[in-house]
Design an enzyme around this catalytic site. Structure first.
Site, PDB file in Angstrom:
ATOM      1  N   LYS A   1       9.191  25.081  37.682  1.00  9.73           N
ATOM      2  CA  LYS A   1       9.908  25.215  36.413  1.00  9.73           C
ATOM      3  C   LYS A   1      11.372  25.564  36.669  1.00  9.73           C
ATOM      4  CE  LYS A   1      10.809  28.416  33.488  1.00  9.73           C
ATOM      5  NZ  LYS A   1      12.177  27.952  33.125  1.00  9.73           N
TER       6      LYS A   1
ATOM      7  N   GLU B   1      12.255  36.782  44.873  1.00 11.10           N
ATOM      8  CA  GLU B   1      13.621  36.940  45.385  1.00 11.10           C
ATOM      9  C   GLU B   1      14.464  37.334  44.179  1.00 11.10           C
ATOM     10  OE1 GLU B   1      17.129  36.527  45.863  1.00 11.10           O
ATOM     11  OE2 GLU B   1      16.934  34.397  46.353  1.00 11.10           O
TER      12      GLU B   1
ATOM     13  N   CYS C   1      22.935  36.165  43.966  1.00 12.04           N
ATOM     14  CA  CYS C   1      22.128  37.392  44.084  1.00 12.04           C
ATOM     15  C   CYS C   1      22.595  38.262  45.236  1.00 12.04           C
ATOM     16  CB  CYS C   1      20.659  37.036  44.234  1.00 12.04           C
ATOM     17  SG  CYS C   1      20.379  35.759  45.457  1.00 12.04           S
TER      18      CYS C   1
ATOM     19  N   GLU D   1      23.497  44.852  38.169  1.00 11.03           N
ATOM     20  CA  GLU D   1      23.960  43.536  38.581  1.00 11.03           C
ATOM     21  C   GLU D   1      24.779  42.902  37.447  1.00 11.03           C
ATOM     22  OE1 GLU D   1      20.880  40.497  39.284  1.00 11.03           O
ATOM     23  OE2 GLU D   1      21.835  40.152  41.206  1.00 11.03           O
TER      24      GLU D   1
HETATM   25  P1  NAI Z   1      15.813  35.344  34.355  1.00  9.17           P
HETATM   26  O1  NAI Z   1      15.213  36.143  35.453  1.00  9.17           O
HETATM   27  O2  NAI Z   1      15.366  35.608  32.960  1.00  9.17           O
HETATM   28  O3  NAI Z   1      15.562  33.771  34.635  1.00  9.17           O
HETATM   29  C1  NAI Z   1      15.201  33.199  35.880  1.00  9.17           C
HETATM   30  C2  NAI Z   1      14.052  32.214  35.676  1.00  9.17           C
HETATM   31  O4  NAI Z   1      12.920  32.919  35.171  1.00  9.17           O
HETATM   32  C3  NAI Z   1      14.312  31.097  34.663  1.00  9.17           C
HETATM   33  O5  NAI Z   1      13.678  29.916  35.102  1.00  9.17           O
HETATM   34  C4  NAI Z   1      13.633  31.621  33.411  1.00  9.17           C
HETATM   35  O6  NAI Z   1      13.249  30.592  32.521  1.00  9.17           O
HETATM   36  C5  NAI Z   1      12.426  32.313  33.986  1.00  9.17           C
HETATM   37  N1  NAI Z   1      11.844  33.358  33.138  1.00  9.17           N
HETATM   38  C6  NAI Z   1      12.465  34.166  32.252  1.00  9.17           C
HETATM   39  N2  NAI Z   1      11.582  34.977  31.650  1.00  9.17           N
HETATM   40  C7  NAI Z   1      10.358  34.678  32.153  1.00  9.17           C
HETATM   41  C8  NAI Z   1       9.035  35.162  31.926  1.00  9.17           C
HETATM   42  N3  NAI Z   1       8.804  36.140  31.047  1.00  9.17           N
HETATM   43  N4  NAI Z   1       8.020  34.626  32.646  1.00  9.17           N
HETATM   44  C9  NAI Z   1       8.242  33.659  33.543  1.00  9.17           C
HETATM   45  N5  NAI Z   1       9.471  33.143  33.787  1.00  9.17           N
HETATM   46  C10 NAI Z   1      10.515  33.649  33.107  1.00  9.17           C
HETATM   47  O7  NAI Z   1      17.388  35.483  34.461  1.00  9.17           O
HETATM   48  P2  NAI Z   1      18.482  35.200  33.304  1.00  9.17           P
HETATM   49  O8  NAI Z   1      17.995  35.747  32.003  1.00  9.17           O
HETATM   50  O9  NAI Z   1      18.871  33.792  33.361  1.00  9.17           O
HETATM   51  O10 NAI Z   1      19.695  36.082  33.834  1.00  9.17           O
HETATM   52  C11 NAI Z   1      19.735  37.483  33.600  1.00  9.17           C
HETATM   53  C12 NAI Z   1      20.217  38.192  34.835  1.00  9.17           C
HETATM   54  O11 NAI Z   1      19.300  38.006  35.890  1.00  9.17           O
HETATM   55  C13 NAI Z   1      21.538  37.705  35.403  1.00  9.17           C
HETATM   56  O12 NAI Z   1      22.629  38.245  34.737  1.00  9.17           O
HETATM   57  C14 NAI Z   1      21.424  38.175  36.808  1.00  9.17           C
HETATM   58  O13 NAI Z   1      21.765  39.533  36.890  1.00  9.17           O
HETATM   59  C15 NAI Z   1      19.970  38.038  37.129  1.00  9.17           C
HETATM   60  N6  NAI Z   1      19.687  36.784  37.868  1.00  9.17           N
HETATM   61  C16 NAI Z   1      19.485  36.855  39.215  1.00  9.17           C
HETATM   62  C17 NAI Z   1      19.294  35.706  39.939  1.00  9.17           C
HETATM   63  C18 NAI Z   1      19.077  35.739  41.405  1.00  9.17           C
HETATM   64  O14 NAI Z   1      19.385  34.785  42.084  1.00  9.17           O
HETATM   65  N7  NAI Z   1      18.500  36.783  41.954  1.00  9.17           N
HETATM   66  C19 NAI Z   1      19.350  34.390  39.315  1.00  9.17           C
HETATM   67  C20 NAI Z   1      19.493  34.421  37.880  1.00  9.17           C
HETATM   68  C21 NAI Z   1      19.675  35.588  37.213  1.00  9.17           C
END
Ligand code: NAI
Ligand code: MG
Length: 502
Positions: A185, A260, A294, A396
């Protein structure tokens, strides 16, 4: 004819779900729009997967795992992955342009960093397919004991938007090399690259159902995938907050998990560092990919003795960063990925001021040409006078925002550097090799860069300590995530078991 559609087309592109080797609409018929973050204009209309589509995709992946794919030789799997790597390379320019249009990252990054690394990962794991081996174990008695290293099964993979294609590659390549099948996904902000990849996967000739790609939202499609009882493993990259939800959902079925997650990496400059080089490293650490990384070096620790000299140079260079049209090869920073991310970053400027930090450089959206006024741009920003316990140093921000903290000596530094819930990465700039290696041991982080930053290779493991997650991607460690070990005992004595048989 290239397989990948041109990025320049003005009509919004259309994408369907990729399930069981076919492109299909969502069961609900729903779609969602994804904008170009540089302009706010719609880029694509994408089928929106939900629970029913996840059901179909998981069932297809299960059939593929039990079917032809499961019996395919390692060499054949490797050849398919090599073929895919080759197709990606042939389409690299179009894919890079689309990645830039979908995510906002500067084309010089998509073209010269993301795409080459995508190819590298598929090639590396293509070669690995034939090197996944068991062991023979020297057990006591007249036995042959050996291990089989088998695929885990059907893998759910949920990826973020910051490196859309590269994250797909980190997830897909080792899983497929090891003989698993996948339901992937992509993030709702950036589904385009993964859908183009689906076309190339089809073209490469992977059997139907081996890879299924289901764009959709986290709370619906993502949650349905993470909690699905017929998934053997779930791999996630994203926020620590959602990582915890994934681990909880997986707990009900005891699905294997690798995570991760976030980071708040210390990037440390000692007084004996090459200051010019360290300034460039600090820039690479925080402005690369608009700071949406990240492992970004978001806490910049400066030795008090060089603070003034360093900051003067850092300010000068940060103010010269070319922010704007990401499709222009001269651009160094494009827009943030979404209006949500932009708002989040802006809100931290207020937090910093309220906590007593100083906005030393930037802190606002830049003024750009008409065409980019609806884009999600933010200036390279430096907060000075930051204390490690402040929210801006602990949370973050995920933007081009450097938090400058000073330190007195090595002991003071190590204590502060480790005072965080995260532990993904760390950087150190010094000419003292004993100090550099001492630091590498004392820092609680999965990756340490010495006199460099943000270096990656498909052969080198990446992953976090503490709340930055568990499991290591890339390198041979990634194969551990996607295989399980079976121990096989063979009696060589030819005699009946004496214990009860006597
Ligand atoms: P997120 O963690 O919500 O999204 C990442 C992925 O998880 C997306 O594919 C999203 O659709 C999916 N996701 C979201 N909620 C879910 C759930 N309940 N169950 C299963 N999958 C789910 O991150 P978001 O909202 O885009 O960004 C928020 C913050 O997260 C950013 O500001 C940043 O601090 C952090 N982040 C960290 C990343 C990394 O590489 N470690 C990448 C993206 C965001
Ligand atoms: Mg979220």
């Amino acid at each position: 004819m290239s397989s990948v559609q041109q990025a320049a087309s003005s009509e919004p592109r259309k994408y369907q779900l990729f399930i069981d080797g076919k492109f299909v609409d969502a069961e609900s018929g729903k779609t969602f729009a994804t904008p170009n973050p540089a302009t706010g204009e719609p880029l694509a209309e994408v089928a929106e997967a939900d629970k029913a589509d996840i059901e179909k995709a998981v069932a297809a992946a299960r059939r593929a795992f039990e079917g032809k794919w499961g019996r395919m030789s390692a060499r054949e799997r490797g050849r398919l992955l090599f073929k895919l790597a080759q197709l990606i390379e042939e389409n690299a320019k179009e894919l890079a342009e689309l990645e830039t249009a979908d995510n906002g990252k500067p084309i010089r990054e998509s073209l010269y960093i993301d795409l080459p690394q995508v190819v590298e990962n598929f090639e590396y794991f293509a070669g690995f397919a034939t090197k996944i081996e068991g062991e023979t174990i020297p057990v006591s008695g007249q036995f042959l004991n050996y291990t089989l290293r088998e695929p885990v099964g059907v893998c759910g993979q949920i990826i973020p938007w910051n490196f859309p294609l590269l994250m797909a590659a980190w997830k897909l390549a080792p899983a497929l090399a090891a003989g698993n099948t996948v339901v992937l996904k992509p993030a709702e902000q950036t589904p385009v690259g993964a859908m183009e990849l689906a076309r190339l996967i089809q073209e490469a000739g992977f059997p139907d159902g081996v890879v299924n790609i289901v764009p959709g939202f986290g709370e619906t499609a993502g949650a349905a995938l993470a909690s699905h009882p017929d998934i053997d493993k779930i791999a996630f990259t994203g926020s620590t907050e959602v990582g915890k939800l994934i681990a909880k959902a997986a707990a009900d079925n005891l699905t294997k998990v690798s995570l991760e997650l976030g980071g708040k990496a210390p990037n440390i400059v000692f007084a004996d560092a090459d200051i010019e080089q360290a300034v460039n490293g600090a820039m690479m650490g925080i402005f690369f990919n608009q700071g949406q990384v990240c492992c970004a070096g978001s806490r910049l620790f400066l030795d008090e003795r060089v603070k003034d000299e360093f900051l003067e140079k850092f300010k000068e260079k940060a103010e010269k960063v070319k922010v704007g049209d990401p499709s222009d090869k001269a651009t160094q920073m494009g827009p943030q990925v979404s209006s949500e991310q932009l708002e989040r970053i802006k809100s931290y400027v207020g937090v910093a001021r309220a906590e007593g930090a100083t906005v030393f450089v930037g802190g606002e959206s830049p003024v750009l040409d008409e065409k980019f006024q609806k884009g999600y741009f933010f200036q390279p920003t430096i907060f000075s006078e930051v204390k490690n316990q402040m929210r801006v140093a602990q949370e973050e921000i995920f933007g081009p925002v450097s938090c400058v903290i000073t330190f007195k000596d090595e002991e003071d530094l190590i204590r502060q550097a480790n005072e965080t819930i995260y532990g993904l990465s760390a950087g150190i700039w010094t000419r003292d090799i004993t100090r550099a290696h001492r630091f590498a041991r004392e820092i609680k982080a999965g990756v340490v860069w010495i006199n460099t930053y943000n270096m990656f290779n498909a052969a080198s493991p990446f992953g976090g300590y503490k709340q930055s997650g568990y499991g290591r991607e890339m390198g041979k460690h990634a194969i551990d995530l996607y295989t399980q070990v079976k121990s096989v005992w063979v009696d060589l004595s030819g005699k009946p078991i004496g214990w009860f048989g006597k």
